[in-house]
Design a protein around this motif. Structure first.
Motif, PDB file in Angstrom:
ATOM      1  N   ASN A 234       1.173   4.045  -2.993  1.00  0.00           N
ATOM      2  CA  ASN A 234       0.902   5.471  -2.788  1.00  0.00           C
ATOM      3  C   ASN A 234       2.047   6.316  -3.324  1.00  0.00           C
ATOM      4  OD1 ASN A 234      -1.567   5.132  -1.666  1.00  0.00           O
ATOM      5  ND2 ASN A 234      -0.899   5.345   0.470  1.00  0.00           N
TER       6      ASN A 234
ATOM      7  N   GLU B  88       0.829  -1.217   0.000  1.00  0.00           N
ATOM      8  CA  GLU B  88       0.000   0.000   0.000  1.00  0.00           C
ATOM      9  C   GLU B  88       0.860   1.262   0.000  1.00  0.00           C
ATOM     10  OE1 GLU B  88      -3.113   0.137  -0.579  1.00  0.00           O
ATOM     11  OE2 GLU B  88      -3.512  -2.021  -0.461  1.00  0.00           O
TER      12      GLU B  88
ATOM     13  N   LYS C 252      -7.778  10.623  -5.562  1.00  0.00           N
ATOM     14  CA  LYS C 252      -7.639   9.977  -6.867  1.00  0.00           C
ATOM     15  C   LYS C 252      -8.920   9.833  -7.673  1.00  0.00           C
ATOM     16  CE  LYS C 252      -3.629   8.006  -4.747  1.00  0.00           C
ATOM     17  NZ  LYS C 252      -2.994   6.841  -4.156  1.00  0.00           N
TER      18      LYS C 252
HETATM   19 MG    MG Z   1      -3.281   3.983  -1.523  1.00  0.00          MG
END
Ligand code: MG
Ligand code: ADP
Length: 560
Positions: free
Chosen positions: A34, A30, A80
């Motif tokens: 990112n 994760e 996003k």
């Molecule tokens: Mg993320």
């Protein structure tokens, strides 16, 4: 009395965390994703004590301002996507806005971040609770430090597998992220020690060597095609280097590692008979396509991806893999070292009898473009390895492996149109079968008939396919019966392949069988007309080359 209550945010995050972060490796995934979404060009991953003590991911991406640095810890907070339309064309790896909130709810997180031309800031959260904020000194980018993972969820803590399993999982995740992002420099440190790094220069050979070990790309085949606006690039490590698990077949779509059974199977089929049974290749397939052709919103860990036209895609991948591997010209293994590396297993040929290779089956036209050079026969070593030479060097041919390859291709082709032509037997052939075999035969009678076999009422053979030699009737029937009794469901493609392998091995020239000059000549001509002459159907090499240089080096006439 009403009893349903809304969970508070902290509890909801902890429950969600179970889906997103189940082990240290998923934290790495994760955080690195990112960083990639933040347009980083360099990403460093550090883990301490298998990630349970601390994981730090440092990037040189766009950073965040103070408001966003706090927002990032709220569930469903993302920069996003904004509306449901965005779901149809996702360009980023993350979009659910869950990861940081989930990680923070089960650990202690310090996030330091700095945007271009701004001051660095830092925020700290423990178990999802805000602890502190302030200024920080760092270069542009973001550093996320995750400590004491699962400190407040003892149940999850206990679930963590062995150190070894966690370490492997972290390296696996890192490998995939690195392979998916050839333009980003990534490095992985464990307890201060550099484990792996990539250079971010888009050079796939060096990238794959960095991940799988040096020189793995020697003899690698590469293809690149665009079909229906889908761009496909394949990196196919030589079939001489194989694995016993499928996990080194990686598929990437638009920069994302994905799992898709059909596509992985297509790669395996493409390598087809070049690998030993139960062995899998190392292969990487990169697909680039319009995001509207896929649906990534399937699972929180986002590995499974559905394609709009999956079977078309699988068909092409299989075709490209097969074609490009067959086209590869210098597929004769060059040195002994390379062979030893791959073929540690000892192999016992299980042939039954010797059958002459019929020269008439060799199509002269194909000799125009032989994949194996013209070689002069000079002798036999150890009753098994035929020696040849030309101006390039010395060649050793394993007579059993070579015979097997020739027979395999013969039968594989023959079995493609199984019922085309039959020959009748003047006297029905009485089969020597056990009662079990007879039961299976009775049950699958129509399958046998579709292959060109015919039986009378007492199950004596009355006719057989034209491609089958009389003396191989029993071998062929036995193979078919064994296959059918093992798997009730008949998959004709598999049947064809296994049957061809089985028959070709059983009837092939044995090791230690003395051959006449004519037989040797037939073997050579037969091999030269094979589509894939370099390996037997189980993936062992048929021919090995020792170049002049190799030999001179062994005698120390040259040094290197
Ligand atoms: Mg993320
Ligand atoms: N390394 C980073 N650099 C810049 N922004 C980041 C970074 N990590 C997280 N963010 C910001 O935090 C938000 C929340 O991250 P996350 O919880 O992983 O959700 P998602 O990635 O699904 O949006 C992201 O949308 C992004 O705006």
């Amino acid at each position: 009395m009403s009893i349903i209550k809304l969970m508070d945010a902290k509890l909801a995050n902890m429950i969600a965390a179970g889906e997103v972060v189940d082990r240290p490796a998923s934290v790495i995934k994760e955080l690195v994703e990112n960083a990639i979404d933040a347009k980083a060009t360099q990403i460093r991953v550090e883990s301490f004590d298998m990630g349970m003590k601390k994981i730090v991911v440092t990037d040189d991406g766009i950073g965040m301002d103070l408001v966003d640095a706090h927002m990032a810890f709220s569930r469903h907070a993302t920069s996003k996507i904004t509306d449901e339309q965005d779901l149809n064309h996702i360009h980023t790896l993350g979009f659910r806005g869950e990861a940081l909130a989930a990680i923070a709810s089960v650990s202690k997180v310090i996030l330091k971040t700095r945007q271009k031309n701004h001051e660095g800031i830092q925020v700290t959260y423990h178990g999802g609770h805000f602890i502190s904020e302030g200024v920080a000194s760092l270069n542009q980018g973001t550093i996320v430090e995750v400590s004491d993972l699962f400190y407040n969820t003892p149940a999850r803590f206990k679930y963590i597998k062995s150190d070894f399993a966690e370490k492997t999982a972290m390296i696996d995740i890192f490998d995939r992220l690195a392979l998916a992002n050839p333009e980003i420099r990534l490095s992985l440190y464990m307890d201060g020690k550099l484990i792996k790094q990539t250079f971010g220069n888009r050079d796939f050979h060096s990238l794959i060597d960095q991940i799988y070990g040096s020189k793995i790309t020697e003899g690698m085949t590469v293809f690149e095609h665009t079909v229906s606006k889908i761009h496909m690039r394949g990196f196919l490590v030589s079939p001489l280097v194989s694995r016993s698990r499928k996990k080194d077949i990686s598929i990437f779509v638009n920069g994302r590692y994905i799992k898709n059974y059909a596509l992985i199977q297509a790669v395996i089929e493409g390598y087809h008979s070049m690998l030993m049974v139960g062995k899998y290749p190392i292969a990487l397939i990169y697909l680039q396509m319009d995001p509207s052709l896929l649906d990534v919103n399937v699972h929180p860990q986002k590995y499974e991806v559905k394609f709009v036209n999956e079977s078309m895609l699988a068909y092409h991948i299989e075709l490209f893999v097969k074609e490009s591997l067959l086209k590869k010209t210098h597929a004769i293994p060059e040195t002994l070292k390379e062979i030893k590396k791959t073929f540690k297993e000892t192999y016992t040929p299980t042939s039954i009898d010797f059958t002459e290779i019929r020269e008439e089956s060799i199509r002269e036209t194909e000799l125009a473009l032989p994949k194996i050079p013209d070689l002069e026969y000079i002798g036999v070593f150890s009753g098994t390895y035929l020696l040849f030479q030309n101006d390039q060097g010395l060649y050793l041919m394993d007579q059993h492996a070579a015979a097997e390859r020739i027979r395999y291709e013969h039968y594989y082709k023959a079995l493609a149109q199984p019922s085309q032509a039959i020959k009748n037997l003047l006297v029905p052939h009485e089969l020597t079968l056990t009662k079990e075999d007879l039961d299976v035969l009775n049950h699958y009678l129509s399958t046998f008939e579709s292959y060109g076999f015919g039986f009378d009422s007492s199950l004596n053979l009355t006719h057989l396919p034209i491609w089958l030699e009389h003396q191989e009737i029993e071998i062929a029937l036995e193979s078919m019966l064994t296959m059918l009794s093992k798997s009730q469901k008949i998959d004709l493609a598999t049947l064809r392949d296994s049957l061809a392998k089985d028959i070709s091995c059983k009837g092939a020239i044995k090791a230690n069988k003395a051959l006449s000059h004519n037989e040797i000549k037939a073997l050579m001509i037969g091999l030269r007309t094979c589509e894939n002459p370099y390996t037997c159907p189980h993936g062992r090499p048929t021919l090995i080359k020792l170049s002049h240089y190799d030999i001179e080096r062994m005698f120390k006439r040259v040094v290197s």
